[in-house]
Scaffold this motif. Structure first.
Motif, PDB file in Angstrom:
ATOM      1  N   GLU A 174       2.283  21.438 -13.389  1.00 18.94           N
ATOM      2  CA  GLU A 174       1.806  22.244 -13.349  1.00 18.94           C
ATOM      3  C   GLU A 174       2.106  23.613 -14.578  1.00 18.94           C
ATOM      4  OE1 GLU A 174       3.718  26.154 -10.695  1.00 18.94           O
ATOM      5  OE2 GLU A 174       4.329  24.683 -10.266  1.00 18.94           O
ATOM      6  N   LYS A 175       2.999  23.014 -15.662  1.00 16.57           N
ATOM      7  CA  LYS A 175       2.911  23.592 -17.105  1.00 16.57           C
ATOM      8  C   LYS A 175       2.343  23.039 -17.719  1.00 16.57           C
ATOM      9  CE  LYS A 175       7.827  24.312 -18.640  1.00 16.57           C
ATOM     10  NZ  LYS A 175       9.252  23.642 -18.459  1.00 16.57           N
ATOM     11  N   GLY A 176       1.395  21.739 -17.598  1.00 17.74           N
ATOM     12  CA  GLY A 176       1.143  21.271 -18.668  1.00 17.74           C
ATOM     13  C   GLY A 176       1.325  21.198 -19.430  1.00 17.74           C
ATOM     14  N   VAL A 177       3.122  20.421 -19.124  1.00 11.69           N
ATOM     15  CA  VAL A 177       3.790  19.439 -20.501  1.00 11.69           C
ATOM     16  C   VAL A 177       4.118  17.912 -20.088  1.00 11.69           C
ATOM     17  CG1 VAL A 177       4.108  21.451 -21.114  1.00 11.69           C
ATOM     18  CG2 VAL A 177       5.507  20.040 -19.537  1.00 11.69           C
ATOM     19  N   ILE A 178       4.211  17.119 -20.548  1.00 15.98           N
ATOM     20  CA  ILE A 178       4.941  16.094 -20.441  1.00 15.98           C
ATOM     21  C   ILE A 178       6.107  15.241 -20.800  1.00 15.98           C
ATOM     22  CG2 ILE A 178       3.764  14.807 -22.239  1.00 15.98           C
ATOM     23  CD1 ILE A 178       3.292  11.997 -19.583  1.00 15.98           C
ATOM     24  N   ASN A 179       7.622  15.252 -21.010  1.00 11.33           N
ATOM     25  CA  ASN A 179       9.011  14.586 -21.788  1.00 11.33           C
ATOM     26  C   ASN A 179       8.972  13.435 -21.946  1.00 11.33           C
ATOM     27  OD1 ASN A 179      10.137  17.574 -20.765  1.00 11.33           O
ATOM     28  ND2 ASN A 179      10.049  17.390 -18.727  1.00 11.33           N
ATOM     29  N   ARG A 233      12.556  -3.101 -19.795  1.00 12.11           N
ATOM     30  CA  ARG A 233      11.717  -4.602 -19.455  1.00 12.11           C
ATOM     31  C   ARG A 233      10.677  -4.319 -20.820  1.00 12.11           C
ATOM     32  NH1 ARG A 233      10.494  -5.600 -13.753  1.00 12.11           N
ATOM     33  NH2 ARG A 233      12.731  -5.153 -14.238  1.00 12.11           N
ATOM     34  N   PHE A 234      10.345  -4.145 -20.707  1.00 10.92           N
ATOM     35  CA  PHE A 234       8.855  -3.792 -21.305  1.00 10.92           C
ATOM     36  C   PHE A 234       9.175  -4.178 -22.504  1.00 10.92           C
ATOM     37  CE2 PHE A 234       5.811  -2.921 -17.476  1.00 10.92           C
ATOM     38  CZ  PHE A 234       5.840  -4.011 -17.188  1.00 10.92           C
ATOM     39  N   GLY A 235      10.293  -3.282 -23.491  1.00  7.60           N
ATOM     40  CA  GLY A 235      10.468  -3.241 -24.621  1.00  7.60           C
ATOM     41  C   GLY A 235       9.871  -1.526 -25.147  1.00  7.60           C
ATOM     42  N   ALA A 236       9.757  -0.508 -24.185  1.00  2.97           N
ATOM     43  CA  ALA A 236       9.010   0.367 -24.345  1.00  2.97           C
ATOM     44  C   ALA A 236       9.621   1.061 -26.033  1.00  2.97           C
ATOM     45  CB  ALA A 236       8.674   1.679 -23.409  1.00  2.97           C
ATOM     46  N   SER A 237       8.684   1.791 -26.898  1.00  5.45           N
ATOM     47  CA  SER A 237       9.616   2.520 -27.979  1.00  5.45           C
ATOM     48  C   SER A 237       9.657   4.144 -27.428  1.00  5.45           C
ATOM     49  CB  SER A 237       8.298   2.768 -28.300  1.00  5.45           C
ATOM     50  OG  SER A 237       8.296   1.180 -29.430  1.00  5.45           O
ATOM     51  N   TYR A 238       8.029   4.798 -26.244  1.00  7.86           N
ATOM     52  CA  TYR A 238       9.245   5.794 -25.906  1.00  7.86           C
ATOM     53  C   TYR A 238       8.302   5.272 -24.138  1.00  7.86           C
ATOM     54  CZ  TYR A 238       8.390   7.221 -30.659  1.00  7.86           C
ATOM     55  OH  TYR A 238       8.824   7.621 -31.786  1.00  7.86           O
ATOM     56  N   THR A 239       8.907   6.971 -24.147  1.00  4.30           N
ATOM     57  CA  THR A 239       8.990   6.803 -22.028  1.00  4.30           C
ATOM     58  C   THR A 239       8.594   8.225 -21.952  1.00  4.30           C
ATOM     59  OG1 THR A 239      10.165   5.083 -21.427  1.00  4.30           O
ATOM     60  CG2 THR A 239       9.772   6.460 -19.979  1.00  4.30           C
ATOM     61  N   ALA A 240       7.680   8.715 -21.528  1.00  7.82           N
ATOM     62  CA  ALA A 240       6.665  10.107 -20.822  1.00  7.82           C
ATOM     63  C   ALA A 240       6.831  10.298 -19.607  1.00  7.82           C
ATOM     64  CB  ALA A 240       5.679   9.983 -21.247  1.00  7.82           C
ATOM     65  N   ILE A 241       7.548  10.858 -18.329  1.00 10.52           N
ATOM     66  CA  ILE A 241       8.077  11.761 -17.479  1.00 10.52           C
ATOM     67  C   ILE A 241       6.737  12.734 -17.027  1.00 10.52           C
ATOM     68  CG2 ILE A 241       9.761  12.443 -16.103  1.00 10.52           C
ATOM     69  CD1 ILE A 241      11.160  10.781 -19.321  1.00 10.52           C
ATOM     70  N   LEU A 242       6.836  13.025 -16.412  1.00  9.27           N
ATOM     71  CA  LEU A 242       5.265  13.163 -15.319  1.00  9.27           C
ATOM     72  C   LEU A 242       5.991  13.752 -14.220  1.00  9.27           C
ATOM     73  CD1 LEU A 242       3.125  15.248 -16.279  1.00  9.27           C
ATOM     74  CD2 LEU A 242       1.425  13.582 -15.774  1.00  9.27           C
ATOM     75  N   GLY A 243       6.188  15.102 -13.793  1.00  8.86           N
ATOM     76  CA  GLY A 243       6.463  15.239 -12.046  1.00  8.86           C
ATOM     77  C   GLY A 243       6.002  16.378 -11.994  1.00  8.86           C
ATOM     78  N   ASP A 244       6.177  16.340 -11.097  1.00 10.07           N
ATOM     79  CA  ASP A 244       5.049  17.804 -10.467  1.00 10.07           C
ATOM     80  C   ASP A 244       5.053  19.323 -10.970  1.00 10.07           C
ATOM     81  OD1 ASP A 244       3.899  16.823  -8.100  1.00 10.07           O
ATOM     82  OD2 ASP A 244       5.322  16.977  -6.876  1.00 10.07           O
ATOM     83  N   ASN A 245       6.369  19.478 -11.679  1.00 11.55           N
ATOM     84  CA  ASN A 245       7.110  20.604 -12.497  1.00 11.55           C
ATOM     85  C   ASN A 245       6.043  20.647 -14.130  1.00 11.55           C
ATOM     86  OD1 ASN A 245       8.289  21.641 -10.229  1.00 11.55           O
ATOM     87  ND2 ASN A 245      10.303  20.556 -11.725  1.00 11.55           N
ATOM     88  N   SER A 249      15.377   4.319 -28.367  1.00 12.23           N
ATOM     89  CA  SER A 249      16.116   4.034 -29.464  1.00 12.23           C
ATOM     90  C   SER A 249      17.085   4.707 -29.725  1.00 12.23           C
ATOM     91  CB  SER A 249      15.243   3.750 -30.611  1.00 12.23           C
ATOM     92  OG  SER A 249      14.844   4.813 -31.708  1.00 12.23           O
ATOM     93  N   SER A 250      16.742   6.474 -29.664  1.00 12.53           N
ATOM     94  CA  SER A 250      17.893   7.310 -29.955  1.00 12.53           C
ATOM     95  C   SER A 250      17.951   7.880 -29.005  1.00 12.53           C
ATOM     96  CB  SER A 250      17.080   8.200 -30.985  1.00 12.53           C
ATOM     97  OG  SER A 250      15.862   9.108 -30.350  1.00 12.53           O
ATOM     98  N   GLY A 251      17.388   8.180 -28.025  1.00 14.87           N
ATOM     99  CA  GLY A 251      17.164   8.641 -26.666  1.00 14.87           C
ATOM    100  C   GLY A 251      17.350   9.842 -26.948  1.00 14.87           C
ATOM    101  N   GLU A 252      16.669  10.833 -27.416  1.00 14.10           N
ATOM    102  CA  GLU A 252      16.328  12.363 -27.977  1.00 14.10           C
ATOM    103  C   GLU A 252      14.596  12.153 -27.217  1.00 14.10           C
ATOM    104  OE1 GLU A 252      15.851  13.005 -31.977  1.00 14.10           O
ATOM    105  OE2 GLU A 252      17.560  12.801 -32.536  1.00 14.10           O
ATOM    106  N   GLN A 253      14.827  13.696 -26.099  1.00 11.93           N
ATOM    107  CA  GLN A 253      13.818  14.027 -25.269  1.00 11.93           C
ATOM    108  C   GLN A 253      13.225  15.641 -25.801  1.00 11.93           C
ATOM    109  OE1 GLN A 253      14.468  12.915 -21.460  1.00 11.93           O
ATOM    110  NE2 GLN A 253      13.370  14.719 -21.376  1.00 11.93           N
ATOM    111  N   GLN A 254      12.241  14.786 -25.815  1.00 12.56           N
ATOM    112  CA  GLN A 254      11.036  16.404 -26.694  1.00 12.56           C
ATOM    113  C   GLN A 254      10.047  17.247 -24.798  1.00 12.56           C
ATOM    114  OE1 GLN A 254      10.000  16.526 -30.425  1.00 12.56           O
ATOM    115  NE2 GLN A 254       8.682  18.150 -30.248  1.00 12.56           N
ATOM    116  N   GLU A 255      10.095  18.123 -24.961  1.00 15.38           N
ATOM    117  CA  GLU A 255       8.324  18.256 -24.364  1.00 15.38           C
ATOM    118  C   GLU A 255       6.923  19.152 -24.805  1.00 15.38           C
ATOM    119  OE1 GLU A 255       8.674  21.436 -20.587  1.00 15.38           O
ATOM    120  OE2 GLU A 255       8.736  22.371 -21.860  1.00 15.38           O
TER     121      GLU A 255
END
Length: 427
Positions: A392-397, A377-389, A402-408
């Motif tokens: 704990e690893k010190g990363v974010i997905n 709805r906000f038209g975000a260019s990037y979405t960053a996902i952060l869960g417990d795992n 636009s492309s659907g590509e995902q990187q840690e």
């Protein structure tokens, strides 16, 4: 109790306010290019300022001002227009003594007039105006007109028409005044009460009357152009010649008088042609006001300016289906899953914002699917996902929407990673 907005006012909501911000950015940019500096004056002034500056015979002063008495018994008025206040400030702050002359000023702000609300005309409205004070050079008149024309064209408006007239100097106006009195006096009882009261005080205002505009004497009224002395005629010719050299088309209309008492010599309006704009075709108006500074107690300082309504401008843009290039998309939306990730997400979006990235997160405890819907709805260019795992690893997905590509990405590198991706996109 159901309290509603006052009649003749409006709420400018998100989704629309961005249009206003874009228009204001164009105003600031074009005034910068024309070397005009912003001035901000109070929303209310002493009532006498507008009585003297705008004119006792105008509809604004007689019928439309919001005037009140303060606790000290002083009569104050919400400003109905911008010129009088700018001139008052010019005199009070001795801007006439500034090394740079003329003083080239502009303003953007709310004005107030008690009149019947209609499409494109509000009781609280926003004006953009410019005032160039301290020169009687006709090329300055052309410059002010060019600024207004360029402003409309940069916003994409088409079918705009410049209409010009000269109201002459004091000598020319005096001769024309006597001719108008002689013309209207034999049948003045056929006109409205306002026109009857203006016959001796300011007969030029009769030509601006909306009630009697179809009266046959209006069409045969003597034209000011027939009474211009040599000096006024020469001045008007110089303005027109400068506009010709600038490549600005215009039409001379002897019936254009403007609605304020302080105008003399050059008067102009910019109108819009075409269907769908309703009965109001005038977008803006302005003119020269030599003598107004002296009326306010200052030294002889000729001036010229214009004012336009932002509401009427937006109405014209909508009529022509012009979409302004408003950027509303969010750079990054952080999706947090769990209490600890949510706390961390609050810190992450703060880091992003401090780095110049527009960012947001969920504050209503939505599940992951719901948070992704908000990101869309906000038209975000990037979405960053952060869960417990991830925490704990010190990363974010990071997902590129636009492309659907995902990187840690490591949390330490996340802000710089997003900034780099956005910079690459903007190149």
């Amino acid at each position: 109790m159901n309290i509603r907005i006052p009649r003749g006012t409006q709420d400018i909501l998100p989704g629309t306010s961005e249009q206003w911000q874009y228009i204001e950015s164009v105003i600031h940019d074009i005034c910068r290019r024309y070397n005009y500096s912003e001035i901000r004056t109070p929303i209310f002034e002493q009532t006498e300022l507008f009585q003297r500056g705008v004119g006792d015979t105008t509809d604004i002063v007689q019928k439309e001002m919001y005037t009140f008495e303060d606790r000290g018994g002083r009569s104050l008025t919400l400003r109905p227009e911008g010129t009088a206040a700018v001139v008052r400030s010019y005199v009070e702050n001795k801007l006439y003594g500034h090394v740079s002359q003329p003083q080239k000023l502009y303003y953007v702000g709310p004005m107030f007039r008690y009149e019947r609300p209609q499409s494109g005309r509000m009781r609280q409205f926003v004006q953009f105006g410019v005032e160039a004070i301290g020169s009687a050079d006709p090329t300055l008149d052309a410059e002010v007109i060019a600024l207004a024309m360029d402003f409309y064209k940069e916003l994409g408006l088409t079918g705009i028409k410049l209409v010009l007239n000269s109201l002459g100097d004091q000598e020319s106006r005096s001769s024309h005044r006597q001719a108008l009195i002689q013309h209207f006096q034999p049948r003045i009882d056929e006109f409205c009460e306002d026109c009857q009261s203006r016959l001796e005080r300011n007969p030029l205002r009769i030509l601006d009357c909306k009630k009697d505009q179809d009266h046959p004497l209006m069409e045969t009224a003597p034209s000011i152009l027939e009474y211009l002395n040599e000096s006024s005629q020469s001045y008007f010719e110089s303005v027109k010649e400068c506009l010709n050299q600038m490549g600005i088309d215009y039409e001379v209309d002897p019936g254009l008088v403007r609605g304020l008492d302080y105008y003399n010599n050059t008067a102009f309006e910019i109108m819009i042609e075409g269907k769908g704009f309703g009965s109001i075709t005038t977008l803006m108006g302005g003119g020269r006001y030599n003598g107004l500074v002296e009326e306010m107690g200052g030294p002889e300082s000729p001036g010229i300016g214009f004012a336009l309504s932002i509401e009427r401008l937006i109405m014209a843009l909508e009529t022509q289906n012009i979409d302004l290039p408003v950027v509303q998309n969010l750079d990054c939306y952080v999706v947090a899953l769990g209490k600890e990730p949510a706390n961390k997400a609050a810190a992450i979006v703060t880091e992003l914002r401090r780095a110049g990235v527009s960012a947001d997160k969920d504050y209503t405890f939505k599940k992951m699917k719901g948070q992704f819907k908000v990101a869309d709805r906000f038209g975000a260019s990037y979405t960053a996902i952060l869960g417990d795992n991830e925490l704990e690893k010190g990363v974010i997905n990071v997902k590129e929407m636009s492309s659907g590509e995902q990187q840690e990405v490591s949390l330490e590198q996340f802000v710089s990673y997003i900034k780099h991706k956005l910079e690459v996109e903007s190149e």
